[in-house]
Design a protein around this motif. Structure first.
Motif, PDB file in Angstrom:
ATOM      1  N   GLN A 278       0.837  -1.107  -0.171  1.00 45.55           N
ATOM      2  CA  GLN A 278      -0.040   0.018   0.012  1.00 45.55           C
ATOM      3  C   GLN A 278       0.830   1.269  -0.026  1.00 45.55           C
ATOM      4  O   GLN A 278       0.395   2.424   0.028  1.00 45.55           O
ATOM      5  CB  GLN A 278      -0.836  -0.137   1.290  1.00 45.55           C
ATOM      6  CG  GLN A 278      -1.987  -1.068   1.309  1.00 45.55           C
ATOM      7  CD  GLN A 278      -2.950  -1.152   0.222  1.00 45.55           C
ATOM      8  OE1 GLN A 278      -3.313   0.016  -0.225  1.00 45.55           O
ATOM      9  NE2 GLN A 278      -3.435  -2.189  -0.287  1.00 45.55           N
ATOM     10  N   GLY A 279       2.260   1.326  -0.363  1.00 41.61           N
ATOM     11  CA  GLY A 279       3.041   2.330  -0.164  1.00 41.61           C
ATOM     12  C   GLY A 279       3.123   2.988   1.195  1.00 41.61           C
ATOM     13  O   GLY A 279       3.084   4.246   1.436  1.00 41.61           O
ATOM     14  N   LEU A 280       2.890   2.371   2.251  1.00 41.61           N
ATOM     15  CA  LEU A 280       2.808   2.640   3.909  1.00 41.61           C
ATOM     16  C   LEU A 280       3.986   2.615   4.288  1.00 41.61           C
ATOM     17  O   LEU A 280       4.527   1.139   4.171  1.00 41.61           O
ATOM     18  CB  LEU A 280       1.606   2.258   4.434  1.00 41.61           C
ATOM     19  CG  LEU A 280       0.276   2.635   3.650  1.00 41.61           C
ATOM     20  CD1 LEU A 280      -1.061   2.021   4.509  1.00 41.61           C
ATOM     21  CD2 LEU A 280       0.122   4.140   3.736  1.00 41.61           C
ATOM     22  N   THR A 281       4.563   3.287   5.503  1.00 33.98           N
ATOM     23  CA  THR A 281       5.437   3.009   6.452  1.00 33.98           C
ATOM     24  C   THR A 281       4.971   2.548   7.742  1.00 33.98           C
ATOM     25  O   THR A 281       3.911   3.234   8.528  1.00 33.98           O
ATOM     26  CB  THR A 281       6.351   4.333   6.823  1.00 33.98           C
ATOM     27  OG1 THR A 281       7.068   4.550   5.405  1.00 33.98           O
ATOM     28  CG2 THR A 281       7.421   4.086   7.620  1.00 33.98           C
ATOM     29  N   LEU A 282       5.154   1.534   8.321  1.00 30.60           N
ATOM     30  CA  LEU A 282       4.818   1.180   9.621  1.00 30.60           C
ATOM     31  C   LEU A 282       5.355   1.920  11.029  1.00 30.60           C
ATOM     32  O   LEU A 282       6.700   2.162  10.923  1.00 30.60           O
ATOM     33  CB  LEU A 282       5.026  -0.450   9.743  1.00 30.60           C
ATOM     34  CG  LEU A 282       4.351  -1.413   9.016  1.00 30.60           C
ATOM     35  CD1 LEU A 282       4.688  -2.746   9.483  1.00 30.60           C
ATOM     36  CD2 LEU A 282       2.851  -1.004   8.983  1.00 30.60           C
ATOM     37  N   GLU A 283       4.465   2.348  11.751  1.00 27.81           N
ATOM     38  CA  GLU A 283       5.005   2.752  12.980  1.00 27.81           C
ATOM     39  C   GLU A 283       4.270   1.890  14.182  1.00 27.81           C
ATOM     40  O   GLU A 283       3.201   1.819  14.119  1.00 27.81           O
ATOM     41  CB  GLU A 283       4.395   4.325  13.130  1.00 27.81           C
ATOM     42  CG  GLU A 283       4.851   4.998  14.419  1.00 27.81           C
ATOM     43  CD  GLU A 283       4.258   6.458  14.617  1.00 27.81           C
ATOM     44  OE1 GLU A 283       3.912   6.753  15.639  1.00 27.81           O
ATOM     45  OE2 GLU A 283       4.656   7.157  13.492  1.00 27.81           O
ATOM     46  N   MET A 284       5.128   1.228  14.715  1.00 25.87           N
ATOM     47  CA  MET A 284       5.003   0.319  15.706  1.00 25.87           C
ATOM     48  C   MET A 284       4.534   0.753  17.202  1.00 25.87           C
ATOM     49  O   MET A 284       5.294   1.797  17.771  1.00 25.87           O
ATOM     50  CB  MET A 284       5.683  -1.046  15.902  1.00 25.87           C
ATOM     51  CG  MET A 284       6.264  -1.548  14.726  1.00 25.87           C
ATOM     52  SD  MET A 284       4.745  -2.251  13.751  1.00 25.87           S
ATOM     53  CE  MET A 284       4.364  -3.704  14.728  1.00 25.87           C
TER      54      MET A 284
END
Length: 521
Positions: A101-107
């Motif tokens: 989806q072209g997203l960066t994960l922020e945990m």
């Protein structure tokens, strides 16, 4: 979206959300992204503090922001730091979706017992991936995905136990469940229906299933009840255990989200359907990718043991890499937080000193020879490479002294990756758009990707550049830094002060001020 409240490993603070006033006020935050229970939930009635979403924030909104906030538990089954990188079954599965989806994960690290409904509805997280079945009572408040896995509860006993592997064999035992496990109610019902006598207790706070299994092996507990996949993974490296009775049928685990995130749910369901299906005969079919990830954490004994190696776990050892002492000495001498330098170093080379890129960047910090100065011929030497890389990084960091602390780091990382010229082009573009060129979120995060579009880059001095990659680069390093700072103090002899940690991450209002700086030249 608001940043997630946290509890540092060195200091414990609590956050409050004034849900009844519909004003989400962040009282205290820190670098660990650890969630405290949101105050105001009615434990007797089971009503969450924030039962409805405070706003609509669906897949299109996530794509515009570029970030997917995922709440999970910190454990080998879900998410953890290993050899400086991020790992965990839930993390790997959801990271592939985010990449598509072209997203960066922020945990966002949650704890058992946290108010997951309010966590989502206040926008502190967009998705909850904790490897559990859908908790009872959340049905009116949340939506959930197709199955992400299938588990069933099993009793784990000492290897020396002579009890039969049947329900009757539980008579007289004290069974321990991980704290917050929703299976307790069913277990109590099973005991009543069978007319048996056994005791059910909860484990200590924050104790993982494998911690409890080790206590059973050591004779500190009689038996525990955990998911079968967690039991088999734990038995791969904890000797002296055996499986007892299986309790009930397999149950599906799922990911949770706000009930108005309909597009996100549709995309997640479509993604999961490609990787895990249930046939008409009740059998599960896994994709090759899913099977590799699943076996890595639940079946492959070598990888399971490797993930438990204390030397590669900062939460166990307090170490990030074998270069900690060298990085700390050189980075701190340059006035830079060595943990952030380590986060950059992992991004650049995975701590491999002989790394070399197609562009001829070399070594731990991937320094180009033409910018390395006296170290140009020794960039595969860790000490020389760091000296060259830190000299470039420090100079860039000092040039952005007029920015607030968080944006100062982001601009520094962006220039380290993209170069001064492309960053300057992106800042000029922001000024032309009427945006603040000194803001990451309002300027560079938006304008750097536009350097890939001919409509925009034709009007710049330095031309085309793949700026979207730089945005991902910056966000990934900052997210990794937050996790490093959660477990590893800046100085070995004492933890950072809470004020300093918050100042570094610009999460406490009033601690950091922004001084206007010069526009791009």
């Amino acid at each position: 979206m608001l940043p997630a409240p946290v509890q540092s490993m060195y200091f414990q603070r609590r956050t409050q959300w004034c849900a009844l006033l519909l004003t989400c006020v962040l009282v205290l935050a820190g670098c660990g992204e650890k969630i405290e229970p949101i105050l105001g939930s009615d434990e007797d009635s089971g009503v969450p503090a924030v039962p409805e979403p405070l706003r609509r924030w669906d897949l299109d909104d996530l794509r515009r922001s570029g970030i997917l906030k995922v709440a999970t538990y910190y454990s080998p089954r879900t998410y953890f730091i290993h050899k400086g990188g991020q790992a965990g079954f839930e993390f790997e599965l959801v990271s592939r979706f985010a990449e598509q989806q072209g997203l960066t994960l922020e945990m966002v690290i949650a704890e058992p017992g946290d108010d997951l409904v309010s966590l989502l509805n206040t926008g502190q997280a967009d998705l909850v991936c904790v490897g559990h079945t859908v908790p009872p009572g959340v049905e009116p408040y949340l939506a959930w995905t197709r199955p992400t896995n299938f588990t069933r509860k099993v009793v784990v006993l000492p290897e020396t136990s002579t009890r039969p592997a049947t329900l009757e064999g539980l008579a007289g035992l004290t069974l321990t469940l991980p704290q917050g496990c929703p299976f307790e109610e069913k277990l109590q019902a099973m005991r009543q229906e069978a007319g048996m006598v056994f005791r059910v207790v909860s484990g200590p706070p924050l104790a993982e299933a494998e911690d409890l299994m080790a206590q059973v092996a050591n004779g500190e507990r009689e038996a525990i009840v955990v998911d079968d996949i967690a039991a088999r993974a734990g038995m791969a490296w904890i000797p002296g255990l055996k499986l007892g009775p299986i309790l009930g049928e397999p149950q599906a685990t799922a990911w949770l989200m706000r009930n108005n995130s309909t597009d996100l749910k549709g995309a997640l369901d479509s993604y999961l359907q490609k990787h895990l299906k249930v046939t008409s005969g009740g059998r599960t079919r896994r994709s090759q990718t899913y099977g590799i990830i699943h076996d890595r954490y639940f079946r492959n004994e070598k990888s399971i043991k490797g993930y438990r190696d204390v030397n590669h776990r900062p939460d166990k050892s307090g170490r990030i890499s074998r270069y900690d002492e060298l990085v700390r000495t050189q980075a701190e001498a340059a006035g830079l937080d060595w943990r952030l330098v380590s986060a950059l170093m992992y991004q650049e080379s995975r701590f491999y000193p002989n790394a070399r890129s197609k562009a001829d960047a070399r070594g731990l910090m991937q320094v180009l020879p033409q910018f390395a100065g006296p170290q140009a011929d020794s960039l595969y030497n860790p000490e020389a490479n760091m000296r060259a890389g830190l000299r470039l990084m420090k100079q860039t960091y000092q040039n952005y002294a007029y920015l607030d602390s968080l944006d100062r780091w982001r601009f520094t990382l962006a220039e380290y990756h993209a170069g001064h010229g492309h960053v300057t082009d992106a800042r000029r573009m922001a000024m032309d758009m009427g945006r603040n060129p000194n803001s990451w979120g309002q300027a560079l995060k938006i304008t750097l990707p536009r350097l890939m579009e001919s409509l925009h880059y034709r009007r710049t001095r330095h031309g085309y550049y793949g700026g979207a990659e730089t945005v991902d680069y910056v966000e990934e390093i900052m997210n990794r830094f937050r996790m490093y700072a959660r477990f590893v103090p800046r100085q070995p002899e004492e933890p950072d002060s809470m004020e300093e940690m918050l100042k570094n991450l610009q999460l406490l209002p009033g601690l950091v001020t922004t001084t206007p700086g010069p526009p791009p030249r």
